[in-house]
Design a protein around this motif. Structure first.
Motif, PDB file in Angstrom:
ATOM      1  N   ALA A 272      39.338  39.517  43.570  1.00 56.20           N
ATOM      2  CA  ALA A 272      39.384  39.516  45.034  1.00 56.20           C
ATOM      3  C   ALA A 272      38.872  40.824  45.620  1.00 56.20           C
ATOM      4  O   ALA A 272      38.667  40.915  46.834  1.00 56.20           O
ATOM      5  CB  ALA A 272      40.813  39.250  45.513  1.00 56.20           C
TER       6      ALA A 272
ATOM      7  N   ALA B  40      47.766  39.100  45.421  1.00 50.59           N
ATOM      8  CA  ALA B  40      47.710  39.587  44.031  1.00 50.59           C
ATOM      9  C   ALA B  40      48.320  40.982  43.938  1.00 50.59           C
ATOM     10  O   ALA B  40      49.090  41.281  43.020  1.00 50.59           O
ATOM     11  CB  ALA B  40      46.264  39.592  43.521  1.00 50.59           C
TER      12      ALA B  40
ATOM     13  N   SER C  29      42.917  28.179  34.375  1.00 44.72           N
ATOM     14  CA  SER C  29      44.077  28.789  33.713  1.00 44.72           C
ATOM     15  C   SER C  29      45.387  28.087  34.060  1.00 44.72           C
ATOM     16  O   SER C  29      46.390  28.291  33.389  1.00 44.72           O
ATOM     17  CB  SER C  29      44.175  30.270  34.081  1.00 44.72           C
ATOM     18  N   GLY C  30      45.409  27.249  35.081  1.00 44.73           N
ATOM     19  CA  GLY C  30      46.641  26.641  35.574  1.00 44.73           C
ATOM     20  C   GLY C  30      47.014  25.350  34.859  1.00 44.73           C
ATOM     21  O   GLY C  30      46.562  25.093  33.735  1.00 44.73           O
TER      22      GLY C  30
ATOM     23  N   ALA D 183      42.176  30.012  47.134  1.00 45.38           N
ATOM     24  CA  ALA D 183      40.724  30.060  46.921  1.00 45.38           C
ATOM     25  C   ALA D 183      40.031  28.793  47.414  1.00 45.38           C
ATOM     26  O   ALA D 183      38.804  28.757  47.490  1.00 45.38           O
ATOM     27  CB  ALA D 183      40.419  30.273  45.435  1.00 45.38           C
TER      28      ALA D 183
ATOM     29  N   HIS E 174      48.255  38.595  34.620  1.00 47.80           N
ATOM     30  CA  HIS E 174      47.858  37.391  35.358  1.00 47.80           C
ATOM     31  C   HIS E 174      47.480  37.771  36.803  1.00 47.80           C
ATOM     32  O   HIS E 174      46.412  37.403  37.303  1.00 47.80           O
ATOM     33  CB  HIS E 174      49.035  36.414  35.324  1.00 47.80           C
ATOM     34  N   ALA E 175      48.354  38.529  37.462  1.00 43.98           N
ATOM     35  CA  ALA E 175      48.070  38.964  38.840  1.00 43.98           C
ATOM     36  C   ALA E 175      46.855  39.894  38.881  1.00 43.98           C
ATOM     37  O   ALA E 175      46.019  39.811  39.788  1.00 43.98           O
ATOM     38  CB  ALA E 175      49.296  39.668  39.432  1.00 43.98           C
TER      39      ALA E 175
ATOM     40  N   PHE F  81      43.387  38.295  39.258  1.00 42.98           N
ATOM     41  CA  PHE F  81      42.983  37.868  40.604  1.00 42.98           C
ATOM     42  C   PHE F  81      42.774  39.066  41.526  1.00 42.98           C
ATOM     43  O   PHE F  81      41.934  39.014  42.435  1.00 42.98           O
ATOM     44  CB  PHE F  81      43.998  36.867  41.150  1.00 42.98           C
ATOM     45  N   GLU F  82      43.524  40.147  41.267  1.00 46.64           N
ATOM     46  CA  GLU F  82      43.289  41.385  42.020  1.00 46.64           C
ATOM     47  C   GLU F  82      41.856  41.881  41.778  1.00 46.64           C
ATOM     48  O   GLU F  82      41.162  42.265  42.721  1.00 46.64           O
ATOM     49  CB  GLU F  82      44.290  42.440  41.536  1.00 46.64           C
TER      50      GLU F  82
ATOM     51  N   PRO G 162      35.334  32.264  53.659  1.00 45.68           N
ATOM     52  CA  PRO G 162      35.583  32.885  52.347  1.00 45.68           C
ATOM     53  C   PRO G 162      36.054  34.335  52.449  1.00 45.68           C
ATOM     54  O   PRO G 162      36.747  34.816  51.548  1.00 45.68           O
ATOM     55  CB  PRO G 162      34.228  32.789  51.636  1.00 45.68           C
TER      56      PRO G 162
ATOM     57  N   ARG H 161      33.196  35.765  45.466  1.00 43.50           N
ATOM     58  CA  ARG H 161      34.544  36.123  45.000  1.00 43.50           C
ATOM     59  C   ARG H 161      35.459  34.901  45.023  1.00 43.50           C
ATOM     60  O   ARG H 161      36.192  34.626  44.091  1.00 43.50           O
ATOM     61  CB  ARG H 161      35.154  37.225  45.886  1.00 43.50           C
ATOM     62  N   SER H 162      35.399  34.172  46.140  1.00 42.06           N
ATOM     63  CA  SER H 162      36.247  32.999  46.305  1.00 42.06           C
ATOM     64  C   SER H 162      35.934  31.925  45.263  1.00 42.06           C
ATOM     65  O   SER H 162      36.839  31.287  44.723  1.00 42.06           O
ATOM     66  CB  SER H 162      36.005  32.430  47.702  1.00 42.06           C
TER      67      SER H 162
ATOM     68  N   GLU I  23      44.926  29.151  43.274  1.00 34.85           N
ATOM     69  CA  GLU I  23      44.100  27.947  43.459  1.00 34.85           C
ATOM     70  C   GLU I  23      44.150  27.503  44.929  1.00 34.85           C
ATOM     71  O   GLU I  23      43.116  27.169  45.519  1.00 34.85           O
ATOM     72  CB  GLU I  23      44.652  26.839  42.565  1.00 34.85           C
TER      73      GLU I  23
ATOM     74  N   ALA J  41      41.337  30.155  38.542  1.00 33.40           N
ATOM     75  CA  ALA J  41      42.686  29.624  38.767  1.00 33.40           C
ATOM     76  C   ALA J  41      42.791  28.204  38.227  1.00 33.40           C
ATOM     77  O   ALA J  41      43.779  27.848  37.572  1.00 33.40           O
ATOM     78  CB  ALA J  41      43.032  29.666  40.258  1.00 33.40           C
ATOM     79  N   LEU J  42      41.766  27.394  38.460  1.00 35.34           N
ATOM     80  CA  LEU J  42      41.781  26.014  37.963  1.00 35.34           C
ATOM     81  C   LEU J  42      41.789  25.993  36.436  1.00 35.34           C
ATOM     82  O   LEU J  42      42.537  25.230  35.814  1.00 35.34           O
ATOM     83  CB  LEU J  42      40.559  25.257  38.505  1.00 35.34           C
TER      84      LEU J  42
ATOM     85  N   ILE K   8      37.327  32.987  41.908  1.00 32.33           N
ATOM     86  CA  ILE K   8      38.785  32.854  41.864  1.00 32.33           C
ATOM     87  C   ILE K   8      39.194  31.394  41.718  1.00 32.33           C
ATOM     88  O   ILE K   8      40.071  31.054  40.917  1.00 32.33           O
ATOM     89  CB  ILE K   8      39.406  33.492  43.120  1.00 32.33           C
ATOM     90  N   ALA K   9      38.547  30.510  42.472  1.00 34.88           N
ATOM     91  CA  ALA K   9      38.873  29.087  42.366  1.00 34.88           C
ATOM     92  C   ALA K   9      38.612  28.585  40.947  1.00 34.88           C
ATOM     93  O   ALA K   9      39.423  27.840  40.374  1.00 34.88           O
ATOM     94  CB  ALA K   9      38.046  28.289  43.376  1.00 34.88           C
TER      95      ALA K   9
ATOM     96  N   ALA L 120      49.323  30.427  38.872  1.00 34.27           N
ATOM     97  CA  ALA L 120      47.903  30.060  39.011  1.00 34.27           C
ATOM     98  C   ALA L 120      47.687  29.181  40.243  1.00 34.27           C
ATOM     99  O   ALA L 120      46.696  29.337  40.966  1.00 34.27           O
ATOM    100  CB  ALA L 120      47.418  29.330  37.749  1.00 34.27           C
TER     101      ALA L 120
ATOM    102  N   PRO M 230      32.001  37.755  49.682  1.00 33.63           N
ATOM    103  CA  PRO M 230      33.303  37.086  49.610  1.00 33.63           C
ATOM    104  C   PRO M 230      33.213  35.620  49.188  1.00 33.63           C
ATOM    105  O   PRO M 230      34.159  35.082  48.625  1.00 33.63           O
ATOM    106  CB  PRO M 230      33.863  37.208  51.036  1.00 33.63           C
ATOM    107  N   PHE M 231      32.068  34.982  49.445  1.00 35.18           N
ATOM    108  CA  PHE M 231      31.916  33.589  49.025  1.00 35.18           C
ATOM    109  C   PHE M 231      31.897  33.500  47.499  1.00 35.18           C
ATOM    110  O   PHE M 231      32.549  32.637  46.903  1.00 35.18           O
ATOM    111  CB  PHE M 231      30.637  32.975  49.621  1.00 35.18           C
TER     112      PHE M 231
END
Lengths: 293, 293
Positions: free
Chosen positions: B125, A144, B147-148, A125, B117-118, B121-122, A133, B136-137, A122, B144-145, B140-141, A118, B133-134
């Protein structure tokens, strides 16, 4: 030059992980300690070096490339933790230290791997890693894909199957292209993405990456036979003992060495359009078959 | 309304996973089969429903929200696979079926979790998921936060520690806020991100998510004592047997029920500024304490 670059990237990646993995001072401390044990101090840091060396071709800020390289290394380290588990390769030593599950227990090892997984996304991103971005999104998609079931994890699955079936050379080549090649190729590609090189401009660099990735694995199989476990910091000859087909078992030692040398030469040819700015990438290619660990 | 929404999201998430996890027809087939076993057919799909229901407040295209919800569910399913492993909770049944390691072996279960898990994020993204893309980013952030190590994985680490120490109510509350709350909150937040709601505009929705996340876990602890293992599709009373502090053991059954009801009421109050367009979110909040599995 390579020696300095390897020392520098090792110190820089250690410093990044040290900063990212500060103990929170609560019941999660054992998790962070396990992540630190695996991520800090040790490893060749080949993947971060490939990111920074490729990005340097295009004059990318080194701090940006270093953060991206640390994300790739986080994926690599997570895969080593899970790969070492009793239900996988059941290894006791890694990088000269006890494996994470030996030092912290299996459950913590599973979670430490998941957490580094993860953390990689992080990092990528975060707008602190890169302000654009679109670039962040492309980096994440590349990482990924390279680490998931159509990349590294898929290669590890084939590797499990290799204990039951005997794979031929094309299948072992495909297995290794996924298991180790995909992440090595992604490291180079992510350097090119940082350099704003569009997909159609990445062909030579991808060729370079594909060749060194395969050469790296052939060299690993050779080291598995000829290497010194003390220097390697891990048990050797495990694949041969498990009856798995390796490049050495399928080609013989001499032809494997020739093949690795040929691939390194071919990798360097892919860099022909670059001048001295690609000397570090050339040195990395040469190092891959000359290393002793 | 809720009944239809639950049936619809279950069918849609199954269809997404069916499309994403088509067998490749090579040695990776067992990996994909294990991922399908865990991801398709079963589960309440509460997290994808929270993404789509929140996104619907802001008239987001449902197909976009569904893909994002499927990414969140991929994280949830990966965490269940790893949580069920012998070295973790050692569970034999999940969603009325054998757990992945019982059906496919431990090594494949580790890799199936890593692959999902991968995959999460695939999905996020990919420009096919969202063109911006903003966005998407940011998605993802957030994922990731959540789940980590500072989210779900950190909560699972605290849960491991809970077997050795006796945690008080504030610590158990913090544990659950990380272990299950973070991903539930992320689901709602990702719906708001899809709706282009800036961070400062998400306060009420985050309050709603925090309250239902905690209510969900209290209800789980109540079901663990009062529930039917047949309906739950998994073993119950494991936490109590392991001597772990739960909301029921720390508060008693009556106060736990009152607390859950209070949190649901408070969650609904956070939605006061919305009209009937938030009725589905209200129905989800009420369902959380009324469900029998």
């Amino acid at each position: 030059m390579l020696h300095d670059a390897l020392s520098q990237i090792a110190a820089d990646v250690d410093a990044e992980f040290d900063r990212l993995l500060a103990l929170p001072g609560d019941a999660r401390d054992p998790l962070y300690a396990a992540m630190r044990h695996a991520a800090i101090g040790g490893g060749k840091r080949l993947r971060p070096l490939l990111v920074t060396a490729t990005a340097a071709l295009f004059h990318v800020d080194r701090d940006v490339a270093l953060r991206v390289g640390t994300a790739v290394e986080a994926i690599h380290v997570y895969s080593l933790i899970h790969d070492d588990l009793p239900c996988m390769d059941d290894d006791d030593m890694r990088r000269g230290k006890p494996t994470v599950h030996r030092a912290f227990g299996e459950a913590t090892a599973v979670l430490a791997g998941d957490s580094l997984h993860a953390l990689a996304f992080e990092i990528l991103a975060s707008s602190r890693t890169h302000t654009d971005p679109f670039i962040r999104s492309e980096l994440i998609a590349t990482l990924a894909l390279a680490s998931g079931p159509d990349g590294m994890a898929g290669g590890q699955m084939m590797d499990l199957e290799a204990e039951k079936k005997s794979f031929d050379l094309p299948t072992v080549t495909r297995l290794q292209a996924l298991k180790t090649g995909a992440l090595i190729a992604a490291s180079v590609e992510m350097g090119a993405i940082l350099g704003h090189i569009p997909p159609e401009g990445r062909a030579h660099l991808k060729g370079y990456a594909r060749d060194i990735g395969l050469a790296f694995q052939i060299a690993d199989d050779i080291l598995d036979v000829e290497g010194d476990p003390e220097l390697a910091g891990k048990a050797l000859q495990k694949d041969a003992d498990a009856g798995k087909g390796t490049f050495v078992s399928l080609m013989g030692l001499d032809r494997a060495k020739q093949q690795a040398a040929m691939l390194v030469a071919q990798a360097n040819e892919h860099l022909a359009s670059y001048g001295s700015e690609a000397d570090l990438l050339r040195a990395i290619a040469n190092y891959i078959t000359e290393r002793d660990r």
